[in-house]
Scaffold this motif. Sequence first.
Motif, short mmCIF file in Angstrom:
data_model
loop_
_atom_site.label_atom_id
_atom_site.label_comp_id
_atom_site.label_asym_id
_atom_site.label_seq_id
_atom_site.Cartn_x
_atom_site.Cartn_y
_atom_site.Cartn_z
N SER A 1 36.35 37.41 36.11
CA SER A 1 37.74 37.79 35.82
C SER A 1 38.02 37.71 34.32
N GLN A 2 37.45 36.71 33.66
CA GLN A 2 37.65 36.58 32.22
C GLN A 2 36.98 37.73 31.48
N ASN B 1 39.47 50.75 47.08
CA ASN B 1 38.91 49.54 47.69
C ASN B 1 39.02 48.34 46.76
N ILE B 2 38.81 48.57 45.48
CA ILE B 2 38.93 47.48 44.51
C ILE B 2 40.37 47.01 44.41
N VAL B 3 41.26 47.98 44.18
CA VAL B 3 42.67 47.65 43.95
C VAL B 3 43.29 46.99 45.17
N TYR B 4 43.01 47.53 46.36
CA TYR B 4 43.64 46.98 47.56
C TYR B 4 43.13 45.57 47.83
N ALA B 5 41.83 45.33 47.63
CA ALA B 5 41.28 44.00 47.86
C ALA B 5 41.94 42.97 46.94
N THR C 1 41.66 32.50 42.11
CA THR C 1 42.89 31.74 41.88
C THR C 1 43.99 32.70 41.45
N PRO C 2 45.24 32.24 41.41
CA PRO C 2 46.31 33.10 40.91
C PRO C 2 46.01 33.65 39.51
N LYS C 3 45.47 32.82 38.63
CA LYS C 3 45.14 33.28 37.29
C LYS C 3 44.07 34.34 37.31
N ASP C 4 43.04 34.15 38.14
CA ASP C 4 41.96 35.12 38.25
C ASP C 4 42.48 36.48 38.70
N VAL C 5 43.27 36.46 39.77
CA VAL C 5 43.73 37.73 40.33
C VAL C 5 44.73 38.41 39.40
N ALA C 6 45.56 37.64 38.71
CA ALA C 6 46.52 38.24 37.78
C ALA C 6 45.80 38.89 36.61
N GLN C 7 44.82 38.21 36.05
CA GLN C 7 44.07 38.78 34.93
C GLN C 7 43.29 40.01 35.37
N SER C 8 42.74 39.97 36.58
CA SER C 8 41.92 41.08 37.07
C SER C 8 42.76 42.33 37.31
N ILE C 9 43.90 42.16 37.97
CA ILE C 9 44.75 43.32 38.25
C ILE C 9 45.35 43.87 36.97
N TRP C 10 45.76 42.98 36.06
CA TRP C 10 46.28 43.46 34.77
C TRP C 10 45.23 44.30 34.07
N ALA C 11 43.99 43.83 34.06
CA ALA C 11 42.92 44.55 33.37
C ALA C 11 42.64 45.88 34.04
N CYS C 12 42.66 45.92 35.36
CA CYS C 12 42.45 47.20 36.06
C CYS C 12 43.52 48.20 35.65
N PHE D 1 32.46 44.53 37.02
CA PHE D 1 33.13 43.23 37.17
C PHE D 1 34.19 43.30 38.26
N ALA D 2 34.98 44.39 38.23
CA ALA D 2 36.06 44.55 39.20
C ALA D 2 35.51 44.69 40.61
N THR D 3 34.43 45.44 40.75
CA THR D 3 33.80 45.61 42.06
C THR D 3 33.31 44.27 42.60
#
Length: 216
Positions: free
Chosen positions: A11-12, A80-84, A60-71, A48-50
């Motif tokens: 995620s980082q 599939n990536i976004v919905y997961a 964690t909340p931080k992981d998912v927030a950073q990942s979705i923001w980056a996407c 990374f996103a896959t």
Amino acid sequence: ERQDFTVRQLSQSLWSCGKMSMFEHELQQEDAENSVEEPPYLASAREFATALSHRTKELTPKDVAQSIWACGRLGINDFNIVYALAYRSKAVALECSTQEIANILWGLSRVGFEDEQIIHDLTNPILDPKMNPNAQECSNVLYALGRMRIRDEEAFSVLTGKMMDQIEDSTEQAIANVLWAHRAVQFSTPQQLLDHWAIQKLGLNGIVIPPSDTVE
């Protein structure tokens, strides 16, 4: 191998790619004559996103927030990536900070996400009276709802009110985004915000914009 990385590392790394894209965007604006090419790290970012989308229970909340923001920042909109990632964000929504919720909603709004129930479940926690989102976070959430054309009356009422309470801390752009969001979903333009924007941006004492009959 990606499976050897922790979800924090993944995620980082994805978030870092998103940050790099911000820097490149600024350079491209300065050098507008050159054609825009796909950044060389985008393929890695997709990997990374896959990988993260297959390990959502570890996020964690931080992981998912950073990942979705980056996407959202990178335009990674694979369903599939976004919905997961979105489904995981719903599961941890009550543990998220106001900034994390704002970043998640902003990211989802940039990739064409359309599940209104998940958006509703993500928005609800930030409306809790115990939560105190700052002006920028209120602006980002409302802008995201506007982009997704979600007419959540409670969210617009509560977050606009919180933003008005912090009007002196609100930037011109933050106010402009909220005004745009109201018109995007055909809600009345908040006059106090409009007046404050007019004073900041145009040096006027206040202007009136009639309600829009169409979604912009």
